[in-house]
Design a protein around this motif. Structure first.
Motif, PDB file in Angstrom:
ATOM      1  N   PRO A  94       0.828  -1.220   0.000  1.00 13.40           N
ATOM      2  CA  PRO A  94       0.000   0.000   0.000  1.00 13.40           C
ATOM      3  C   PRO A  94       0.859   1.265   0.000  1.00 13.40           C
ATOM      4  O   PRO A  94       2.048   1.236   0.311  1.00 13.40           O
ATOM      5  N   PHE A  95       0.225   2.374  -0.315  1.00  9.25           N
ATOM      6  CA  PHE A  95       0.850   3.689  -0.150  1.00  9.25           C
ATOM      7  C   PHE A  95       0.460   4.189   1.240  1.00  9.25           C
ATOM      8  O   PHE A  95      -0.721   4.400   1.517  1.00  9.25           O
ATOM      9  N   TYR A  96       1.442   4.362   2.106  1.00  8.75           N
ATOM     10  CA  TYR A  96       1.185   4.682   3.503  1.00  8.75           C
ATOM     11  C   TYR A  96       1.300   6.186   3.762  1.00  8.75           C
ATOM     12  O   TYR A  96       2.321   6.803   3.455  1.00  8.75           O
ATOM     13  N   HIS A  97       0.271   6.753   4.359  1.00  9.76           N
ATOM     14  CA  HIS A  97       0.336   8.139   4.830  1.00  9.76           C
ATOM     15  C   HIS A  97       0.246   8.149   6.350  1.00  9.76           C
ATOM     16  O   HIS A  97      -0.217   7.188   6.969  1.00  9.76           O
ATOM     17  N   LYS A  98       0.684   9.265   6.968  1.00  8.43           N
ATOM     18  CA  LYS A  98       0.625   9.334   8.428  1.00  8.43           C
ATOM     19  C   LYS A  98      -0.444  10.287   8.936  1.00  8.43           C
ATOM     20  O   LYS A  98      -0.957  10.091  10.027  1.00  8.43           O
ATOM     21  N   HIS A  99      -0.785  11.327   8.197  1.00 12.17           N
ATOM     22  CA  HIS A  99      -1.889  12.226   8.514  1.00 12.17           C
ATOM     23  C   HIS A  99      -1.998  13.224   7.380  1.00 12.17           C
ATOM     24  O   HIS A  99      -1.333  13.077   6.348  1.00 12.17           O
ATOM     25  N   THR A 100      -2.829  14.228   7.538  1.00  6.08           N
ATOM     26  CA  THR A 100      -2.985  15.208   6.471  1.00  6.08           C
ATOM     27  C   THR A 100      -1.741  16.091   6.376  1.00  6.08           C
ATOM     28  O   THR A 100      -0.989  16.261   7.340  1.00  6.08           O
ATOM     29  N   LEU A 101      -1.556  16.671   5.194  1.00  7.15           N
ATOM     30  CA  LEU A 101      -0.462  17.625   5.033  1.00  7.15           C
ATOM     31  C   LEU A 101      -0.669  18.852   5.914  1.00  7.15           C
ATOM     32  O   LEU A 101       0.291  19.439   6.419  1.00  7.15           O
ATOM     33  N   ASP A 102      -1.923  19.261   6.107  1.00 10.28           N
ATOM     34  CA  ASP A 102      -2.194  20.376   7.016  1.00 10.28           C
ATOM     35  C   ASP A 102      -1.639  20.084   8.410  1.00 10.28           C
ATOM     36  O   ASP A 102      -1.001  20.935   9.042  1.00 10.28           O
ATOM     37  N   ASN A 103      -1.895  18.882   8.919  1.00 12.81           N
ATOM     38  CA  ASN A 103      -1.381  18.509  10.240  1.00 12.81           C
ATOM     39  C   ASN A 103       0.139  18.409  10.241  1.00 12.81           C
ATOM     40  O   ASN A 103       0.795  18.811  11.213  1.00 12.81           O
ATOM     41  N   GLN A 107       2.805  20.527  12.663  1.00 12.00           N
ATOM     42  CA  GLN A 107       3.735  19.847  13.560  1.00 12.00           C
ATOM     43  C   GLN A 107       5.199  20.011  13.158  1.00 12.00           C
ATOM     44  O   GLN A 107       6.098  19.682  13.936  1.00 12.00           O
ATOM     45  N   ALA A 108       5.439  20.525  11.960  1.00 13.88           N
ATOM     46  CA  ALA A 108       6.804  20.598  11.448  1.00 13.88           C
ATOM     47  C   ALA A 108       7.650  21.573  12.263  1.00 13.88           C
ATOM     48  O   ALA A 108       7.248  22.709  12.514  1.00 13.88           O
ATOM     49  N   SER A 109       8.827  21.144  12.653  1.00 11.14           N
ATOM     50  CA  SER A 109       9.740  21.985  13.424  1.00 11.14           C
ATOM     51  C   SER A 109      10.459  22.973  12.511  1.00 11.14           C
ATOM     52  O   SER A 109      10.842  22.634  11.389  1.00 11.14           O
ATOM     53  N   THR A 110      10.640  24.180  13.012  1.00  8.40           N
ATOM     54  CA  THR A 110      11.404  25.196  12.287  1.00  8.40           C
ATOM     55  C   THR A 110      12.609  25.648  13.105  1.00  8.40           C
ATOM     56  O   THR A 110      13.096  26.764  12.947  1.00  8.40           O
ATOM     57  N   ALA A 111      13.092  24.769  13.965  1.00  6.36           N
ATOM     58  CA  ALA A 111      14.190  25.121  14.867  1.00  6.36           C
ATOM     59  C   ALA A 111      15.534  25.221  14.142  1.00  6.36           C
ATOM     60  O   ALA A 111      16.473  25.816  14.661  1.00  6.36           O
ATOM     61  N   THR A 112      15.638  24.621  12.968  1.00  4.93           N
ATOM     62  CA  THR A 112      16.883  24.655  12.192  1.00  4.93           C
ATOM     63  C   THR A 112      16.587  25.156  10.789  1.00  4.93           C
ATOM     64  O   THR A 112      15.435  25.102  10.325  1.00  4.93           O
ATOM     65  N   PRO A 113      17.604  25.641  10.067  1.00  2.00           N
ATOM     66  CA  PRO A 113      17.382  26.035   8.663  1.00  2.00           C
ATOM     67  C   PRO A 113      16.842  24.891   7.819  1.00  2.00           C
ATOM     68  O   PRO A 113      15.991  25.109   6.956  1.00  2.00           O
ATOM     69  N   GLU A 114      17.313  23.669   8.075  1.00  2.00           N
ATOM     70  CA  GLU A 114      16.806  22.513   7.342  1.00  2.00           C
ATOM     71  C   GLU A 114      15.320  22.305   7.625  1.00  2.00           C
ATOM     72  O   GLU A 114      14.533  22.027   6.720  1.00  2.00           O
ATOM     73  N   GLY A 115      14.927  22.450   8.887  1.00  2.00           N
ATOM     74  CA  GLY A 115      13.521  22.319   9.245  1.00  2.00           C
ATOM     75  C   GLY A 115      12.663  23.401   8.626  1.00  2.00           C
ATOM     76  O   GLY A 115      11.540  23.138   8.181  1.00  2.00           O
ATOM     77  N   GLN A 116      13.175  24.607   8.573  1.00  2.00           N
ATOM     78  CA  GLN A 116      12.438  25.710   7.944  1.00  2.00           C
ATOM     79  C   GLN A 116      12.219  25.447   6.464  1.00  2.00           C
ATOM     80  O   GLN A 116      11.128  25.683   5.926  1.00  2.00           O
ATOM     81  N   HIS A 117      13.259  24.935   5.810  1.00  2.00           N
ATOM     82  CA  HIS A 117      13.137  24.648   4.381  1.00  2.00           C
ATOM     83  C   HIS A 117      12.173  23.490   4.135  1.00  2.00           C
ATOM     84  O   HIS A 117      11.366  23.523   3.195  1.00  2.00           O
ATOM     85  N   ARG A 118      12.232  22.497   5.001  1.00  2.00           N
ATOM     86  CA  ARG A 118      11.323  21.360   4.850  1.00  2.00           C
ATOM     87  C   ARG A 118       9.874  21.799   5.007  1.00  2.00           C
ATOM     88  O   ARG A 118       8.996  21.360   4.261  1.00  2.00           O
ATOM     89  N   LYS A 119       9.615  22.681   5.965  1.00  2.00           N
ATOM     90  CA  LYS A 119       8.250  23.177   6.138  1.00  2.00           C
ATOM     91  C   LYS A 119       7.794  23.944   4.904  1.00  2.00           C
ATOM     92  O   LYS A 119       6.637  23.821   4.465  1.00  2.00           O
ATOM     93  N   LYS A 120       8.680  24.728   4.312  1.00  2.00           N
ATOM     94  CA  LYS A 120       8.347  25.441   3.088  1.00  2.00           C
ATOM     95  C   LYS A 120       7.975  24.464   1.977  1.00  2.00           C
ATOM     96  O   LYS A 120       7.016  24.689   1.221  1.00  2.00           O
ATOM     97  N   MET A 121       8.711  23.361   1.878  1.00  2.00           N
ATOM     98  CA  MET A 121       8.411  22.337   0.868  1.00  2.00           C
ATOM     99  C   MET A 121       7.029  21.735   1.100  1.00  2.00           C
ATOM    100  O   MET A 121       6.270  21.489   0.151  1.00  2.00           O
ATOM    101  N   LEU A 122       6.689  21.477   2.370  1.00  2.00           N
ATOM    102  CA  LEU A 122       5.374  20.931   2.699  1.00  2.00           C
ATOM    103  C   LEU A 122       4.258  21.896   2.315  1.00  2.00           C
ATOM    104  O   LEU A 122       3.235  21.496   1.751  1.00  2.00           O
ATOM    105  N   VAL A 123       4.460  23.178   2.618  1.00  2.00           N
ATOM    106  CA  VAL A 123       3.454  24.185   2.302  1.00  2.00           C
ATOM    107  C   VAL A 123       3.249  24.280   0.785  1.00  2.00           C
ATOM    108  O   VAL A 123       2.118  24.334   0.297  1.00  2.00           O
ATOM    109  N   GLN A 124       4.350  24.295   0.038  1.00  2.00           N
ATOM    110  CA  GLN A 124       4.250  24.365  -1.423  1.00  2.00           C
ATOM    111  C   GLN A 124       3.490  23.175  -1.989  1.00  2.00           C
ATOM    112  O   GLN A 124       2.624  23.330  -2.855  1.00  2.00           O
ATOM    113  N   MET A 125       3.812  21.981  -1.490  1.00  2.00           N
ATOM    114  CA  MET A 125       3.140  20.787  -2.005  1.00  2.00           C
ATOM    115  C   MET A 125       1.663  20.795  -1.650  1.00  2.00           C
ATOM    116  O   MET A 125       0.811  20.402  -2.456  1.00  2.00           O
TER     117      MET A 125
END
Length: 235
Positions: A94-103, A107-125
């Motif tokens: 199966p294709f496994y998801h863990k929750h909605t992208l909104d959630n 929950q995404a951490s922005t404590a590091t530059p990598e975390g900030q960039h990852r959150k931006k990627m999530l928002v864009q998607m």
């Protein structure tokens, strides 16, 4: 079944036990590795493609995926080098998801530059999917193998980049969520993520597990006990 790994340079005990778990619990008969590879890898039984063209881990992830979807236009299974298959894998994973992208975004951490960039990627998607007929986008950013079709994934990535206004090749994106949000409901399942945080959680893991930089050393003895037999992909 064809398995494709994205692998960091250097020695890699996680990859060793991932391959052993693959041989024991799947019908994978072909392995391709993109990126670096350890000295113990059997190059007679393993296909190796150059990868990891960037200094940044996130950029390497998407760059290696792009190599895979160009080289392999059919179906294959994508794994990171620290994914373990702990029991016989279903024929049609199966294709496994863990929750909605909104959630996930909340929950995404922005404590590091990598975390900030990852959150931006999530928002864009999330924005892209909502504007392209996905009412409730789910986060498929889980640490489990995913089956993909190279041609289909390539088309999805091209459409995303065109929508986003000419995003450069190699720019990080959440390709798992991009791909799997268009799969039929009958092929999608929710689950908790499977990153292990120590020996106890690894001992209790069910079908899959994934290590982290902090947990791999304590878990190695357990992996050696569970998968003592070298795979065909080791020298």
């Amino acid at each position: 079944m064809h398995a494709v790994y994205y692998v960091r340079p250097g020695e890699n005990e996680e990859l060793r036990y991932s391959l052993r778990s693959l041989e024991k619990n799947t019908d994978v008969d072909r392995v391709s590795i993109i990126g670096g590879y350890p000295e113990w890898l059997n190059l007679d039984t393993t296909e190796v493609l150059p990868g990891n063209p960037h200094a940044n881990k996130q950029r390497n992830g998407i760059a290696n995926m792009e190599i895979a979807m160009r080289e392999f236009r059919g179906d294959f299974l994508v794994l990171n080098d620290d994914f373990m298959v702990l029991r016989p894998m279903e024929d049609r994973l199966p294709f496994y998801h863990k929750h909605t992208l909104d959630n996930h975004i909340l929950q995404a951490s922005t404590a590091t530059p990598e975390g900030q960039h990852r959150k931006k990627m999530l928002v864009q998607m999330n924005l892209y999917l909502k504007s392209n007929r996905v009412a409730v986008p789910m986060s498929f950013e889980t640490h489990v193998p995913m089956r993909v079709n190279g041609e289909e994934l390539s088309d999805r990535v091209a459409d995303y980049r065109e929508w986003w206004g000419g995003m450069n090749e190699g720019e990080p994106l959440m390709w798992r969520s991009l791909y799997a949000n268009y799969k039929p409901f009958s092929e999608v399942e929710g689950r908790r993520d499977v990153i292990t945080h120590g020996v106890e959680s690894m001992s209790l893991a069910g079908d899959f597990a994934s290590t982290s930089d902090r947990t791999v050393e304590p878990i190695l003895p357990l992996l050696r006990e569970r998968f003592p037999t070298p795979s065909r992909w080791e020298r």
